[in-house]
Motif scaffolding. Structure first.
Motif, PDB file in Angstrom:
ATOM      1  N   ASP A 133      48.863  45.700  34.312  1.00 14.41           N
ATOM      2  CA  ASP A 133      48.358  46.754  33.432  1.00 14.41           C
ATOM      3  C   ASP A 133      48.317  46.289  31.981  1.00 14.41           C
ATOM      4  O   ASP A 133      49.276  45.703  31.464  1.00 14.41           O
ATOM      5  CB  ASP A 133      49.235  47.999  33.542  1.00 14.41           C
ATOM      6  CG  ASP A 133      49.228  48.604  34.947  1.00 14.41           C
ATOM      7  OD1 ASP A 133      48.376  48.212  35.765  1.00 14.41           O
ATOM      8  OD2 ASP A 133      50.084  49.468  35.217  1.00 14.41           O
ATOM      9  N   THR A 134      47.220  46.600  31.311  1.00 17.62           N
ATOM     10  CA  THR A 134      46.991  46.129  29.949  1.00 17.62           C
ATOM     11  C   THR A 134      48.110  46.475  28.972  1.00 17.62           C
ATOM     12  O   THR A 134      48.492  45.625  28.152  1.00 17.62           O
ATOM     13  CB  THR A 134      45.643  46.662  29.438  1.00 17.62           C
ATOM     14  OG1 THR A 134      44.587  45.996  30.157  1.00 17.62           O
ATOM     15  CG2 THR A 134      45.456  46.399  27.954  1.00 17.62           C
ATOM     16  N   PHE A 305      45.225  53.935  30.972  1.00 14.09           N
ATOM     17  CA  PHE A 305      45.772  52.843  31.775  1.00 14.09           C
ATOM     18  C   PHE A 305      46.877  53.351  32.702  1.00 14.09           C
ATOM     19  O   PHE A 305      47.554  54.342  32.419  1.00 14.09           O
ATOM     20  CB  PHE A 305      46.308  51.742  30.863  1.00 14.09           C
ATOM     21  CG  PHE A 305      45.227  50.997  30.146  1.00 14.09           C
ATOM     22  CD1 PHE A 305      44.461  50.054  30.804  1.00 14.09           C
ATOM     23  CD2 PHE A 305      44.947  51.257  28.814  1.00 14.09           C
ATOM     24  CE1 PHE A 305      43.442  49.372  30.152  1.00 14.09           C
ATOM     25  CE2 PHE A 305      43.937  50.582  28.147  1.00 14.09           C
ATOM     26  CZ  PHE A 305      43.183  49.640  28.819  1.00 14.09           C
ATOM     27  N   GLN A 306      47.030  52.652  33.801  1.00 13.43           N
ATOM     28  CA  GLN A 306      48.087  52.977  34.749  1.00 13.43           C
ATOM     29  C   GLN A 306      49.443  52.548  34.187  1.00 13.43           C
ATOM     30  O   GLN A 306      49.531  51.785  33.226  1.00 13.43           O
ATOM     31  CB  GLN A 306      47.801  52.300  36.083  1.00 13.43           C
ATOM     32  CG  GLN A 306      46.480  52.775  36.696  1.00 13.43           C
ATOM     33  CD  GLN A 306      46.183  52.158  38.042  1.00 13.43           C
ATOM     34  OE1 GLN A 306      47.013  51.483  38.635  1.00 13.43           O
ATOM     35  NE2 GLN A 306      44.974  52.400  38.539  1.00 13.43           N
ATOM     36  N   ALA A 344      36.564  51.763  31.737  1.00 17.92           N
ATOM     37  CA  ALA A 344      35.759  52.476  32.733  1.00 17.92           C
ATOM     38  C   ALA A 344      36.075  51.991  34.145  1.00 17.92           C
ATOM     39  O   ALA A 344      35.721  52.653  35.120  1.00 17.92           O
ATOM     40  CB  ALA A 344      34.278  52.293  32.448  1.00 17.92           C
ATOM     41  N   VAL A 345      36.734  50.841  34.255  1.00 17.28           N
ATOM     42  CA  VAL A 345      37.092  50.276  35.563  1.00 17.28           C
ATOM     43  C   VAL A 345      38.608  50.269  35.685  1.00 17.28           C
ATOM     44  O   VAL A 345      39.287  49.481  35.026  1.00 17.28           O
ATOM     45  CB  VAL A 345      36.549  48.842  35.728  1.00 17.28           C
ATOM     46  CG1 VAL A 345      36.936  48.277  37.091  1.00 17.28           C
ATOM     47  CG2 VAL A 345      35.039  48.814  35.550  1.00 17.28           C
ATOM     48  N   PRO A 346      39.187  51.127  36.515  1.00 13.36           N
ATOM     49  CA  PRO A 346      40.638  51.077  36.698  1.00 13.36           C
ATOM     50  C   PRO A 346      41.050  49.757  37.350  1.00 13.36           C
ATOM     51  O   PRO A 346      40.330  49.234  38.205  1.00 13.36           O
ATOM     52  CB  PRO A 346      40.918  52.267  37.628  1.00 13.36           C
ATOM     53  CG  PRO A 346      39.629  52.500  38.345  1.00 13.36           C
ATOM     54  CD  PRO A 346      38.548  52.130  37.369  1.00 13.36           C
ATOM     55  N   ARG A 347      42.170  49.239  36.912  1.00 14.50           N
ATOM     56  CA  ARG A 347      42.672  47.964  37.443  1.00 14.50           C
ATOM     57  C   ARG A 347      41.677  46.813  37.245  1.00 14.50           C
ATOM     58  O   ARG A 347      41.660  45.848  38.021  1.00 14.50           O
ATOM     59  CB  ARG A 347      43.036  48.083  38.923  1.00 14.50           C
ATOM     60  CG  ARG A 347      44.175  49.042  39.201  1.00 14.50           C
ATOM     61  CD  ARG A 347      44.564  49.042  40.676  1.00 14.50           C
ATOM     62  NE  ARG A 347      45.750  49.856  40.908  1.00 14.50           N
ATOM     63  CZ  ARG A 347      46.284  50.062  42.113  1.00 14.50           C
ATOM     64  NH1 ARG A 347      45.739  49.512  43.170  1.00 14.50           N
ATOM     65  NH2 ARG A 347      47.377  50.799  42.241  1.00 14.50           N
ATOM     66  N   ALA A 348      40.863  46.901  36.207  1.00 16.80           N
ATOM     67  CA  ALA A 348      39.939  45.799  35.925  1.00 16.80           C
ATOM     68  C   ALA A 348      40.687  44.499  35.680  1.00 16.80           C
ATOM     69  O   ALA A 348      40.144  43.405  35.908  1.00 16.80           O
ATOM     70  CB  ALA A 348      39.076  46.144  34.704  1.00 16.80           C
ATOM     71  N   GLU A 349      41.954  44.610  35.247  1.00 17.10           N
ATOM     72  CA  GLU A 349      42.753  43.419  34.964  1.00 17.10           C
ATOM     73  C   GLU A 349      42.935  42.550  36.213  1.00 17.10           C
ATOM     74  O   GLU A 349      43.044  41.323  36.119  1.00 17.10           O
ATOM     75  CB  GLU A 349      44.133  43.823  34.427  1.00 17.10           C
ATOM     76  CG  GLU A 349      44.090  44.727  33.203  1.00 17.10           C
ATOM     77  CD  GLU A 349      44.180  46.206  33.547  1.00 17.10           C
ATOM     78  OE1 GLU A 349      44.683  46.981  32.713  1.00 17.10           O
ATOM     79  OE2 GLU A 349      43.751  46.593  34.663  1.00 17.10           O
TER      80      GLU A 349
END
Length: 396
Positions: A133-134, A305-306, A344-349
């Motif tokens: 998570d960021t 963010f999560q 806009a994209v969850p978990r993009a990381e």
């Protein structure tokens, strides 16, 4: 002059269309850099749902999926006890692996998985753990910058209703990969290791196993000491009373707003269940392809963010508190807030790291070797409770 052509999406084959897949599905739907190409699951209903949603081939046996020529990366979201077998199958077929946590249930299994992927020349990335998570990645950068002096301690707490959500029978058996240590400490240990940036030396832990009807550990508290002198205190309680989302502005783990009036909902649902078979059926009904499954669709607005509960990172000259929308920084002279732009994209990381590894543009953080260290710490927590002693770590 025309711009560079857009790279073709990375084609992913999924092993296991259960709960972990449904949590990653919003990412797969929203991120144009990847495409779901095929899937494997023993449930007919889940395979039919995948074909209807994505049009790709499906397989009852994972051994068939890894041979699919259209698949470039295998996302393994099967139950914990199957992670080693499915990783070895994917590596033998020359496929990169994105593996859900926990990596495995023993260090020997971890070693076999690392060796197989290394021999095949494929990447092994383990996650989603919340250390992707960021907010935690940015907090790590602040700690590593040295601007607040030496890291001294980390405190992490999380109180949820984890133990009272519908479970399959093996999820309530620690030896089969159930319980709070394998399912939840895999997050917290990963986060504090990432934030500390130091080798973990030893662990002391106490477990809570307080409900005979749910015969696995539902809580733990542990102290973890790092080589540089800092330590971390981590606690988790999944017995469904206080919820630490209250301390996160009622933003839930997935980055969505949470309704505090839903207090006790998990316990009430469980009270209506009369057998382990009925409980497993209830879980299956709500997961992908089940009669009560609801597709998440593509989010129209950026999400916060999560997170994995309140965490405070202490350095000599400041405390850092990662939040779903930014970082609270309490320095010697002033308190500041560092906002983070929602995605806009969850978990993009997770996709960032996967693509960086496969393209060779950026070395991954969450490698098999890294995840082995988290597994070693989780196993040490179980051993420490059993022996009532500190447990030294060798490989983290």
């Amino acid at each position: 002059m025309a711009g560079a052509p857009t790279p073709a999406p990375l084609k992913i084959g999924v092993i296991g269309l259960g709960r972990a897949f449904t949590l990653m599905l919003p990412t797969f739907l929203a991120d144009a850099r990847i495409a779901l190409a095929a899937a494997s699951d023993p449930r007919d209903a889940a395979r039919r749902q995948f074909t209807a949603d994505f049009g790709g081939p499906t397989y009852a046996d994972a051994a068939e999926l890894v041979q699919d020529a259209s698949v470039e990366v295998v996302y393994i979201a099967s139950p914990h006890q199957h992670h080693m077998r499915h990783t070895l199958q994917a590596a033998a077929a020359g496929k990169h692996v994105l593996l859900e946590k926990p990596m495995a249930l023993s260090l020997a299994d971890c070693d076999a998985m690392i060796a197989a992927c290394r021999a095949a020349g494929v990447h092994l990335i383990v996650g989603h753990c919340h250390s992707f998570d960021t907010p935690y990645l940015r907090a790590r950068d602040l700690v590593a910058s040295g601007q607040f002096g030496r890291l001294t301690m980390i405190q992490a707490q999380n109180y949820t209703d984890y133990l009272y959500r519908p479970r399959r029978p093996e999820e309530l058996v620690t030896a089969e990969g159930g319980g709070a240590v394998f399912s939840q400490a895999a997050h917290q240990v990963d986060i504090v290791r990432l934030l500390a940036g130091q080798r973990l030396e030893r662990v002391r832990c106490a477990l809570g196993n307080w409900d005979p009807a749910r015969p696995t550990e539902g809580a733990y508290s542990a102290l973890l000491w790092f080589e540089g002198g800092a330590y971390a205190s981590i606690s988790y309680n999944g017995y469904g009373h206080f919820n630490t989302d209250e301390w996160m502005g009622w933003i839930g783990e997935m980055g969505d707003s949470k309704n505090p009036s839903a207090y006790g909902a998990a316990r009430r649902r469980l009270q209506a269940i009369e057998s382990a078979q009925q409980e497993a059926s209830l879980k299956a009904a709500r997961t992908y392809g089940g009669p009560d499954y609801v597709s998440p669709g593509i989010a129209r607005e950026p999400r916060l963010f999560q997170h994995f509960g309140p965490i405070i990172v202490s350095c000599e000259h400041g405390d850092i508190r990662p939040m779903p929308h930014g970082l609270e920084v309490y320095a010697d002279e002033r308190h500041t807030f560092l906002p983070l732009e929602a995605s806009a994209v969850p978990r993009a990381e997770v996709i960032d790291e996967l693509l960086g590894a496969v393209s060779g543009s950026r070395p991954p953080i969450h490698t098999g070797e890294w995840a082995r260290g988290t597994t070693e710490a989780c196993l040490a927590m179980l051993e420490s409770h059993r022996t009532r002693q500190d447990v030294a770590l060798r490989h983290t």
